[in-house]
Scaffold this motif. Structure first.
Motif, PDB file in Angstrom:
ATOM      1  N   PHE A  97       6.519   1.490 -14.382  1.00  0.00           N
ATOM      2  CA  PHE A  97       5.216   1.455 -14.432  1.00  0.00           C
ATOM      3  C   PHE A  97       4.419   1.067 -13.006  1.00  0.00           C
ATOM      4  N   VAL A  98       4.910  -0.018 -12.425  1.00  0.00           N
ATOM      5  CA  VAL A  98       4.329  -0.281 -11.112  1.00  0.00           C
ATOM      6  C   VAL A  98       4.507   0.704 -10.168  1.00  0.00           C
ATOM      7  N   ALA A  99       5.593   1.364  -9.960  1.00  0.00           N
ATOM      8  CA  ALA A  99       5.841   2.430  -9.233  1.00  0.00           C
ATOM      9  C   ALA A  99       4.900   3.542  -9.500  1.00  0.00           C
ATOM     10  N   ASP A 100       4.765   3.972 -10.724  1.00  0.00           N
ATOM     11  CA  ASP A 100       4.039   5.112 -11.046  1.00  0.00           C
ATOM     12  C   ASP A 100       2.547   4.844 -10.773  1.00  0.00           C
ATOM     13  N   HIS A 101       2.166   3.615 -11.031  1.00  0.00           N
ATOM     14  CA  HIS A 101       0.657   3.495 -10.973  1.00  0.00           C
ATOM     15  C   HIS A 101       0.166   2.459  -9.649  1.00  0.00           C
ATOM     16  N   HIS A 102       0.938   2.522  -8.765  1.00  0.00           N
ATOM     17  CA  HIS A 102       0.572   1.780  -7.596  1.00  0.00           C
ATOM     18  C   HIS A 102      -0.596   1.970  -6.760  1.00  0.00           C
ATOM     19  N   ASP A 103      -1.001   3.131  -6.855  1.00  0.00           N
ATOM     20  CA  ASP A 103      -2.235   3.475  -6.096  1.00  0.00           C
ATOM     21  C   ASP A 103      -3.546   3.904  -6.893  1.00  0.00           C
ATOM     22  N   ASP A 104      -3.200   3.361  -8.214  1.00  0.00           N
ATOM     23  CA  ASP A 104      -4.352   3.574  -9.140  1.00  0.00           C
ATOM     24  C   ASP A 104      -5.575   2.367  -8.777  1.00  0.00           C
ATOM     25  N   GLY A 105      -6.836   2.431  -9.194  1.00  0.00           N
ATOM     26  CA  GLY A 105      -7.941   1.568  -8.970  1.00  0.00           C
ATOM     27  C   GLY A 105      -7.527   0.390  -9.764  1.00  0.00           C
ATOM     28  N   LEU A 106      -7.981  -0.832  -9.434  1.00  0.00           N
ATOM     29  CA  LEU A 106      -7.621  -2.051 -10.186  1.00  0.00           C
ATOM     30  C   LEU A 106      -7.810  -2.130 -11.529  1.00  0.00           C
ATOM     31  N   LEU A 114       0.771  -1.155   0.011  1.00  0.00           N
ATOM     32  CA  LEU A 114       0.135   0.094  -0.048  1.00  0.00           C
ATOM     33  C   LEU A 114       0.787   1.190   0.104  1.00  0.00           C
ATOM     34  N   ASN A 115       2.089   1.233   0.491  1.00  0.00           N
ATOM     35  CA  ASN A 115       2.803   2.277   0.548  1.00  0.00           C
ATOM     36  C   ASN A 115       3.881   2.644  -0.274  1.00  0.00           C
ATOM     37  N   GLY A 116       3.657   1.737  -1.531  1.00  0.00           N
ATOM     38  CA  GLY A 116       4.396   1.944  -2.643  1.00  0.00           C
ATOM     39  C   GLY A 116       5.693   0.848  -2.793  1.00  0.00           C
ATOM     40  N   ALA A 117       5.883   0.175  -1.749  1.00  0.00           N
ATOM     41  CA  ALA A 117       7.077  -0.736  -1.774  1.00  0.00           C
ATOM     42  C   ALA A 117       6.856  -1.697  -2.591  1.00  0.00           C
ATOM     43  N   ILE A 118       7.843  -2.074  -3.525  1.00  0.00           N
ATOM     44  CA  ILE A 118       7.800  -3.233  -4.534  1.00  0.00           C
ATOM     45  C   ILE A 118       8.579  -4.627  -4.072  1.00  0.00           C
ATOM     46  N   SER A 119       8.183  -5.570  -4.308  1.00  0.00           N
ATOM     47  CA  SER A 119       9.042  -6.898  -4.431  1.00  0.00           C
ATOM     48  C   SER A 119       8.631  -7.840  -5.349  1.00  0.00           C
ATOM     49  N   ARG A 120       9.223  -8.989  -5.640  1.00  0.00           N
ATOM     50  CA  ARG A 120       9.086 -10.013  -6.433  1.00  0.00           C
ATOM     51  C   ARG A 120       8.828 -11.300  -5.682  1.00  0.00           C
ATOM     52  N   LEU A 121       7.850 -11.953  -5.997  1.00  0.00           N
ATOM     53  CA  LEU A 121       7.520 -13.481  -5.536  1.00  0.00           C
ATOM     54  C   LEU A 121       8.507 -14.338  -6.171  1.00  0.00           C
ATOM     55  N   ALA A 122       8.888 -15.311  -5.349  1.00  0.00           N
ATOM     56  CA  ALA A 122       9.983 -16.267  -5.959  1.00  0.00           C
ATOM     57  C   ALA A 122       9.198 -17.276  -6.757  1.00  0.00           C
ATOM     58  N   SER A 123      10.185 -18.091  -7.783  1.00  0.00           N
ATOM     59  CA  SER A 123       9.608 -19.111  -8.339  1.00  0.00           C
ATOM     60  C   SER A 123      10.071 -20.276  -7.449  1.00  0.00           C
ATOM     61  N   THR A 124       9.268 -21.502  -7.670  1.00  0.00           N
ATOM     62  CA  THR A 124       9.381 -22.605  -6.610  1.00  0.00           C
ATOM     63  C   THR A 124       9.417 -23.997  -7.569  1.00  0.00           C
ATOM     64  N   GLY A 125       9.577 -23.966  -8.657  1.00  0.00           N
ATOM     65  CA  GLY A 125       9.567 -25.184  -9.499  1.00  0.00           C
ATOM     66  C   GLY A 125       9.807 -25.001 -10.636  1.00  0.00           C
TER      67      GLY A 125
END
Length: 563
Positions: free
Chosen positions: A515-524, A454-465
């Motif tokens: 793009f994700v950083a600039d639009h993180h608070d847009d509506g879905l 919600l605060n704009g922080a961005i991370s990536r979810l890891a691959s598992t297989g």
């Protein structure tokens, strides 16, 4: 051909269409405005991804023909110069911004026919009469009339044979087509216009076929004996009581000068025009040879147009079937997405073809749990779509059986590997979000999703297989993350992350993080739509080279009570 547009009696405008392989076809400019572009409902479809959906159009304005650029990306060029609106003249060359693509040549049919008829005003053969020249003119006029008005290729080809008989003063004419390493009779006529039986051709077609493929000359004239081609001596020209024989190869129409077109290799020969005579020697003066060449080209063009028409009809039937498949595929996607409550989502899938190999699904698997899956089958088109539908059914059954995510993924992997023997695979991510904010996921070789706080922080979810179906013994671990109200998860297929711009750069990691950083608070829905536009702008084309799927999940948390 279609009738001439109103206001232009007798003047039918057309285009000579030259595709990238060099094949030429003729089409009439009807209806008007005449639309040109990549879109399937264009009147002339340019099958090149670099062309715009609606690239250009041709209109009739106050008796003149104009081509107009419809804000295409690469532009419209006439005779090498870029134009926005240009008045067309006969023989104008139209291109679409890239030299190795489709080319068009504008023509007015009455002028084309006029040029054909001018060829008939040649000196008559020695000993001939003025009526002989008029007969040639009349024969060519009949061909021109058939070319302009007939919808039957056999009628036009019969006119070609009649004209060849009139020009050469021979008695019988046969138009033979090549097929399955042999020749067969398509048209058989005598000099009076009467139809002949196929058996009237006394020379075996196998011998003519061998002669056709053993020589490179345009005309095979007065050859004797036929025994040299493998016939019994009793079947020579003399013994068949033939005074003259003429063979004119029909070659597949290609670009280049007239001479280059006529001297293409025998592999491009689609048949031949066979003429013979018992009473008189064939008139093969230089002028008549040229007219025969012209007739051969016209016959070749008619045959090529008929072939292309049949291909187009087959393509239309295939497109109709693909449209049905596309509708079925769309019907398999979720009908409604949750827009309110503790879990919300927005999603879209854009196939690069009529049907695609991407698929997504969202469903409530328990009152407190929503599950989402995004899968991408290797390859494109119908085969990938069928496998995607199969995977969707497998995931659906797994969810209905309440299998743990890791068990479901292992079973799907084993099933896919067993059925395709590792030749087909799919990347997939399957995740669930609980009402308490617990995110659990398994990533089988899929592009790593973005976790957007919600605060704009961005991370990536890891691959598992590994991707599903690649290795039967592959295992799949489950990872967890805790979401706070307002956190989002962005899932996507590699059609988005690996979309390339003109410089060969990928959308991810070049443009997607920004793009994700600039639009993180847009509506879905606003975020999803903006992302779709961003990747189209990045690549410079609205039609992706690969299927693109975008799914945005939001954990809204428990609603605050209102006072």
């Amino acid at each position: 051909m279609s009738a001439a547009p109103q206001g232009q009696p007798g003047r039918t405008a057309g285009l000579v269409v030259i595709n990238p392989s060099g094949t030429r076809t003729r089409i009439t400019l009807h209806p008007l405005p005449f639309l040109i572009g990549r879109q399937s409902d264009s009147h002339l479809v340019i099958r090149d991804n670099r062309a715009s959906r609606t690239h250009a159009r041709i209109v009739l304005d106050d008796g003149s023909w104009f081509i107009e650029d419809l804000q295409s990306r690469h532009g419209v060029y006439v005779n090498g110069h870029r134009v926005q609106r240009h008045r067309l003249a006969p023989a104008d060359r139209i291109e679409f911004g890239f030299a190795d693509s489709w080319k068009l040549i504008f023509s007015l049919e009455e002028e084309e026919i006029g040029r054909l008829l001018e060829r008939a005003t040649l000196p008559v053969s020695p000993g001939g009469t003025g009526s002989e020249g008029l007969g040639k003119l009349r024969a060519l006029a009949e061909v021109a009339r058939a070319l302009q008005s007939s919808l039957s290729s056999d009628e036009v080809l019969a006119s070609v044979v009649d004209a060849a008989l009139a020009i050469t003063a021979t008695e019988r004419g046969f138009l033979l087509l090549a097929g399955d390493d042999a020749l067969y009779v398509r048209i058989a006529r005598d000099r009076f216009g009467a139809a002949l039986t196929n058996t009237a051709l006394q020379v075996p077609t196998s011998v003519i076929h061998r002669a056709l493929h053993s020589r490179r000359e345009l005309l095979s004239m007065n050859f004797d004996p036929l025994a040299q081609q493998g016939l019994h001596p009793s079947m020579s020209v003399a013994n068949l009581e033939l005074r003259s024989v003429v063979c004119v190869p029909l070659v597949r129409v290609r670009t280049g000068s007239l001479q280059e077109t006529l001297l293409t290799s025998v592999r491009d020969t689609v048949g031949l025009l066979y003429l013979d005579s018992r009473e008189v020697q064939a008139d093969l003066s230089a002028g008549n040879r040229e007219l025969l060449q012209t007739l051969a080209l016209e016959a070749s063009t008619v045959l090529e147009n008929a072939r292309l028409l049949e291909e187009e009809r087959a393509k239309q039937r295939m497109e109709e079937e693909l449209n049905v498949a596309r509708k079925i595929q769309n019907d398999l996607l979720p009908r409604e997405l949750p827009l309110t409550g503790w879990f919300r989502a927005a999603a879209a899938s854009i196939p690069s073809r009529e049907v695609g190999g991407d698929y997504y699904d969202l469903r409530a698997i328990a009152p407190d749990v929503w599950a989402a899956v995004v899968a991408d089958v290797s390859g494109k088109g119908v085969s990938a779509a069928l496998l995607a539908a199969l995977l969707q059914g497998a995931f659906l059954l797994g969810a209905e059986a309440a299998l743990p995510t890791e068990v479901m993924m292992s079973r799907v992997n084993h099933f896919l590997n067993d059925r395709t023997q590792g030749e087909k695979y799919a990347t997939a991510i399957c995740c669930s979000i609980r009402r308490d904010g617990t995110l659990r996921w398994v990533n089988a070789g899929h592009p790593r999703p973005y976790l957007i706080r919600l605060n704009g922080a961005i991370s990536r979810l890891a691959s598992t297989g590994l991707p599903l179906g690649m290795l039967a013994s592959a295992g799949y671990d489950v990872l967890e993350e805790r979401l706070a109200p307002g956190d989002r998860v962005l899932l996507f297929s590699d059609g988005l992350s690996e979309a390339e711009n003109e410089g060969g750069e990928f959308f991810d990691p070049v443009a997607l993080p920004r793009f994700v950083a600039d639009h993180h608070d847009d509506g879905l829905e606003e975020l999803r739509s903006a992302l779709e536009c961003a990747v189209a702008e990045f690549t410079g084309t609205p039609v992706p080279d690969d299927d693109v799927t975008i799914v945005v999940l939001e954990y809204a948390g428990e609603m605050e009570p209102t006072s």
